[in-house]
Design a protein around this motif. Structure first.
Motif, PDB file in Angstrom:
ATOM      1  N   ALA A 146      -5.165   9.911  -5.297  1.00  0.00           N
ATOM      2  CA  ALA A 146      -6.311  10.796  -5.082  1.00  0.00           C
ATOM      3  C   ALA A 146      -6.881  10.518  -3.694  1.00  0.00           C
ATOM      4  N   GLY A 147      -7.097  11.603  -2.954  1.00  0.00           N
ATOM      5  CA  GLY A 147      -7.513  11.473  -1.573  1.00  0.00           C
ATOM      6  C   GLY A 147      -8.987  11.177  -1.384  1.00  0.00           C
ATOM      7  N   ARG A 148      -9.322  10.807  -0.161  1.00  0.00           N
ATOM      8  CA  ARG A 148     -10.715  10.495   0.192  1.00  0.00           C
ATOM      9  C   ARG A 148     -11.515  11.764   0.448  1.00  0.00           C
ATOM     10  N   THR A 149     -10.821  12.880   0.689  1.00  0.00           N
ATOM     11  CA  THR A 149     -11.488  14.141   0.975  1.00  0.00           C
ATOM     12  C   THR A 149     -10.911  15.242   0.089  1.00  0.00           C
ATOM     13  N   SER A 150     -11.388  16.450   0.296  1.00  0.00           N
ATOM     14  CA  SER A 150     -10.977  17.574  -0.551  1.00  0.00           C
ATOM     15  C   SER A 150      -9.644  18.180  -0.139  1.00  0.00           C
ATOM     16  N   TYR A 151      -9.230  17.894   1.092  1.00  0.00           N
ATOM     17  CA  TYR A 151      -7.962  18.436   1.574  1.00  0.00           C
ATOM     18  C   TYR A 151      -7.022  17.283   1.874  1.00  0.00           C
ATOM     19  N   GLY A 152      -5.769  17.472   1.544  1.00  0.00           N
ATOM     20  CA  GLY A 152      -4.823  16.379   1.549  1.00  0.00           C
ATOM     21  C   GLY A 152      -4.354  15.950   2.919  1.00  0.00           C
ATOM     22  N   SER A 153      -3.578  14.898   2.915  1.00  0.00           N
ATOM     23  CA  SER A 153      -3.026  14.331   4.133  1.00  0.00           C
ATOM     24  C   SER A 153      -1.640  13.785   3.835  1.00  0.00           C
ATOM     25  N   ARG A 154      -0.841  13.672   4.870  1.00  0.00           N
ATOM     26  CA  ARG A 154       0.483  13.068   4.738  1.00  0.00           C
ATOM     27  C   ARG A 154       0.435  11.551   4.932  1.00  0.00           C
ATOM     28  N   TYR A 155      -0.727  11.017   5.188  1.00  0.00           N
ATOM     29  CA  TYR A 155      -0.852   9.593   5.478  1.00  0.00           C
ATOM     30  C   TYR A 155      -1.438   8.858   4.285  1.00  0.00           C
ATOM     31  N   TYR A 156      -0.743   7.820   3.843  1.00  0.00           N
ATOM     32  CA  TYR A 156      -1.144   7.166   2.601  1.00  0.00           C
ATOM     33  C   TYR A 156      -2.494   6.466   2.732  1.00  0.00           C
ATOM     34  N   ASN A 157      -2.930   6.134   3.946  1.00  0.00           N
ATOM     35  CA  ASN A 157      -4.240   5.481   4.074  1.00  0.00           C
ATOM     36  C   ASN A 157      -5.401   6.449   3.893  1.00  0.00           C
ATOM     37  N   GLN A 158      -5.100   7.727   3.710  1.00  0.00           N
ATOM     38  CA  GLN A 158      -6.134   8.719   3.416  1.00  0.00           C
ATOM     39  C   GLN A 158      -6.338   8.882   1.907  1.00  0.00           C
ATOM     40  N   TYR A 159      -5.701   8.043   1.135  1.00  0.00           N
ATOM     41  CA  TYR A 159      -5.825   8.111  -0.318  1.00  0.00           C
ATOM     42  C   TYR A 159      -6.462   6.828  -0.834  1.00  0.00           C
ATOM     43  N   ALA A 160      -7.473   7.006  -1.666  1.00  0.00           N
ATOM     44  CA  ALA A 160      -8.259   5.852  -2.104  1.00  0.00           C
ATOM     45  C   ALA A 160      -7.830   5.300  -3.450  1.00  0.00           C
ATOM     46  N   TYR A 161      -7.241   6.142  -4.278  1.00  0.00           N
ATOM     47  CA  TYR A 161      -6.878   5.733  -5.633  1.00  0.00           C
ATOM     48  C   TYR A 161      -5.395   5.996  -5.846  1.00  0.00           C
ATOM     49  N   TRP A 162      -4.739   5.035  -6.484  1.00  0.00           N
ATOM     50  CA  TRP A 162      -3.293   5.126  -6.682  1.00  0.00           C
ATOM     51  C   TRP A 162      -2.929   4.862  -8.124  1.00  0.00           C
ATOM     52  N   GLY A 163      -1.936   5.599  -8.601  1.00  0.00           N
ATOM     53  CA  GLY A 163      -1.356   5.305  -9.903  1.00  0.00           C
ATOM     54  C   GLY A 163      -0.351   4.181  -9.783  1.00  0.00           C
ATOM     55  N   GLN A 164       0.218   3.787 -10.907  1.00  0.00           N
ATOM     56  CA  GLN A 164       1.099   2.617 -10.944  1.00  0.00           C
ATOM     57  C   GLN A 164       2.538   2.938 -10.585  1.00  0.00           C
ATOM     58  N   GLY A 165       2.895   4.202 -10.493  1.00  0.00           N
ATOM     59  CA  GLY A 165       4.255   4.571 -10.129  1.00  0.00           C
ATOM     60  C   GLY A 165       5.134   4.840 -11.330  1.00  0.00           C
ATOM     61  N   THR A 166       6.051   5.772 -11.156  1.00  0.00           N
ATOM     62  CA  THR A 166       7.046   6.071 -12.192  1.00  0.00           C
ATOM     63  C   THR A 166       8.407   6.196 -11.524  1.00  0.00           C
ATOM     64  N   GLN A 167       9.408   5.569 -12.119  1.00  0.00           N
ATOM     65  CA  GLN A 167      10.735   5.501 -11.511  1.00  0.00           C
ATOM     66  C   GLN A 167      11.509   6.794 -11.754  1.00  0.00           C
ATOM     67  N   VAL A 168      12.067   7.326 -10.682  1.00  0.00           N
ATOM     68  CA  VAL A 168      12.977   8.460 -10.770  1.00  0.00           C
ATOM     69  C   VAL A 168      14.330   8.003 -10.233  1.00  0.00           C
ATOM     70  N   THR A 169      15.356   8.149 -11.043  1.00  0.00           N
ATOM     71  CA  THR A 169      16.701   7.762 -10.640  1.00  0.00           C
ATOM     72  C   THR A 169      17.621   8.962 -10.813  1.00  0.00           C
ATOM     73  N   VAL A 170      18.303   9.326  -9.729  1.00  0.00           N
ATOM     74  CA  VAL A 170      19.219  10.459  -9.760  1.00  0.00           C
ATOM     75  C   VAL A 170      20.634   9.914  -9.566  1.00  0.00           C
ATOM     76  N   SER A 171      21.465  10.142 -10.545  1.00  0.00           N
ATOM     77  CA  SER A 171      22.839   9.649 -10.472  1.00  0.00           C
ATOM     78  C   SER A 171      23.751  10.703  -9.862  1.00  0.00           C
ATOM     79  N   SER A 172      24.767  10.215  -9.161  1.00  0.00           N
ATOM     80  CA  SER A 172      25.700  11.155  -8.505  1.00  0.00           C
ATOM     81  C   SER A 172      26.863  11.518  -9.413  1.00  0.00           C
TER      82      SER A 172
END
Length: 123
Positions: free
Chosen positions: A97-123
């Protein structure tokens, strides 16, 4: 935990997954939100972001045309629909979740983070 990412898993090349990011304990309806991904040993990479009301979205070139970001503020949830997956998409995906109402491509503009979910794509 304020952001919970889910929906990751193992999929074959060409397959699809839909990630969800649900906020708890507070609402992020006034905040931009975004998805980032990270491969072990590499920097966290921007994937997509969405403005507070869903009116503005932006994507990394590597996922443009294949991924779709969306949100449902009534459900306090953001989504990432991923189609035409390939092995290069394999990573841990984080929502934020970002610090402002409009997003950014820079991770330091985000204040809250989830724990992550693994995505694995097999060939």
């Amino acid at each position: 935990v304020q952001l919970q990412a889910s929906g990751g898993g193992l999929v074959q090349t060409g397959g699809s997954l839909k990630l969800s990011c649900t906020a708890s304990r507070r609402t992020f309806s006034n905040n931009a939100m975004g998805w980032f991904r990270q491969v072990l040993g590499k920097e966290r990479e921007f994937v997509a972001h969405i403005s507070w009301n869903g009116g503005v979205t932006s994507y990394a070139d590597s996922v443009k045309g294949r991924f779709t970001i969306s949100r449902d503020n009534a459900k306090n949830t953001m989504y990432l629909r991923m189609n035409s997956l390939n092995p290069e998409d394999t990573a841990v995906y984080y929502c934020a979740a970002g610090r402002t109402s409009y997003g950014s491509r820079y991770y330091n503009q985000y204040a809250y983070w989830g724990q992550g979910t693994q995505v694995t794509v097999s060939s």
